[in-house]
Design a protein around this motif. Structure first.
Motif: not given
Ligand code: SF4
Length: 310
Positions: A212-223, A229-232, A46-56
């Motif tokens: 894909p055999d599996s398709i996850p559909i996520n709804m943003l969890v604003k962290v 964090a403040n998106v509509e 967990t954590g310390g990821c060099p990517e900059d995914c703005s939701y994560c």
């Protein structure tokens, strides 16, 4: 799958809501009995990821407060696997915040896969980008599924992540497919994308090198501390429209109603199941955010009168 243009998808997506849901339901019934697949997520690093995914919250670029954990010891993963098995879970999905796993991380994940398979469950991993050799190594270790989400539309992608490109994602998915590992690939809604982006995201799913055999559909969890964090808030009708459209275009693929379920009432979740979702993460924790209590899930599944893990 037949070639479907964005315009075709837009016509499906934009039809009157009840007609869309009804069409998706009928296609669902032709291809599935009503059931819910239960998957368990475990954050093996967990954590310390060099990517900059703005939701994560795991990104080094975000200011979220999370506990950073190196790779878990094997016996801890085995404990999770045994608990998952007792709860009736079908697949254990391991998540690790990497741009790409190094050699020693991959060896450890191979050991985790061995433990999952020893206890008779399906294995899935999400570890970042993979070369062809890395994908082959995971396949040889017995990995059943690899999750690598395209997240959003190709057009909106650079607004959400800048440390990799949409094509980088597709390249890994190509390697996963060639290695013979089943592809798990979906995205996140509520990132501030437009409806046209959601249609384009679904279109991109239909264009993947391996379906894909599996398709996850996520709804943003604003962290708190993340850039989004403040998106509509997402209009939940859009969530149902996406699920229904994906069901129509992927009649035989499991659709996982993934992150964000805590924000949905029982009836809203039921609407998602009605429209084609038939898989959930089971257990109170996702990678870093909370998930529905398993007693509430059991209760809901019982109210719906359907079986878990068909
Ligand atoms: S979503 Fe994955 S790749 Fe992106 S920052 Fe989080 S852990 Fe890293």
């Amino acid at each position: 799958m037949l070639t479907t243009t964005k315009e075709d998808i837009s016509i499906i997506y934009e039809q009157p809501f009840l007609e869309l849901v009804s069409k998706a339901r009928s296609i669902h019934q032709q291809n599935f009995v009503d059931d819910i697949e239960l998957c368990q997520l475990v954050s093996v690093k967990t954590g310390g990821c060099p990517e900059d995914c703005s939701y994560c919250s795991q990104s080094n670029s975000n200011q979220s407060e999370i506990k950073v954990n190196p790779l878990l010891p094997l016996d801890e993963v085995e404990k999770v696997v045994l608990e998952a098995k007792t709860k009736g879970v079908k697949r254990v999905c391991m998540g690790a915040g990497y741009k790409t796993p190094n050699t020693s991380a991959l060896s450890r994940v191979n050991e985790y896969i061995g433990v999952i398979k020893k206890h008779g469950l399906e294995s899935c991993a999400t570890l970042g980008s993979l070369t062809m050799d890395q994908a082959n190594e995971l396949k040889a270790a017995g990995l059943d599924y690899y999750n690598h989400n395209i997240d959003t539309s190709p057009e909106y992608y650079s607004q959400v992540i800048t440390t990799r490109t949409f094509q980088d994602r597709v390249d890994t998915l190509t390697n996963v497919g060639i290695a013979g590992i089943k592809v798990c690939c979906g995205g996140i809604l509520g990132l501030g994308e437009s409806r046209a982006d959601r249609v384009s995201f679904i279109h991109a799913l239909t264009c993947l090198p391996t379906a894909p055999d599996s398709i996850p559909i996520n709804m943003l969890v604003k962290v708190p501390g993340t850039k989004l964090a403040n998106v509509e808030d997402l209009d939940k009708f859009e969530l149902v429209r996406v699920i229904a459209t994906v069901r129509i275009l992927f009649p035989k693929t499991r659709i996982r109603l993934s992150a964000g379920r805590l924000e949905l009432s029982e009836l809203e979740q039921s609407m998602c199941f009605m429209s084609g979702a038939n898989s959930i993460f089971y257990g109170e924790k996702l990678l870093t955010t909370d998930n529905n209590h398993q007693d509430s899930d059991k209760n809901l599944i019982s109210k719906l009168g359907i079986n878990a893990n068909g």
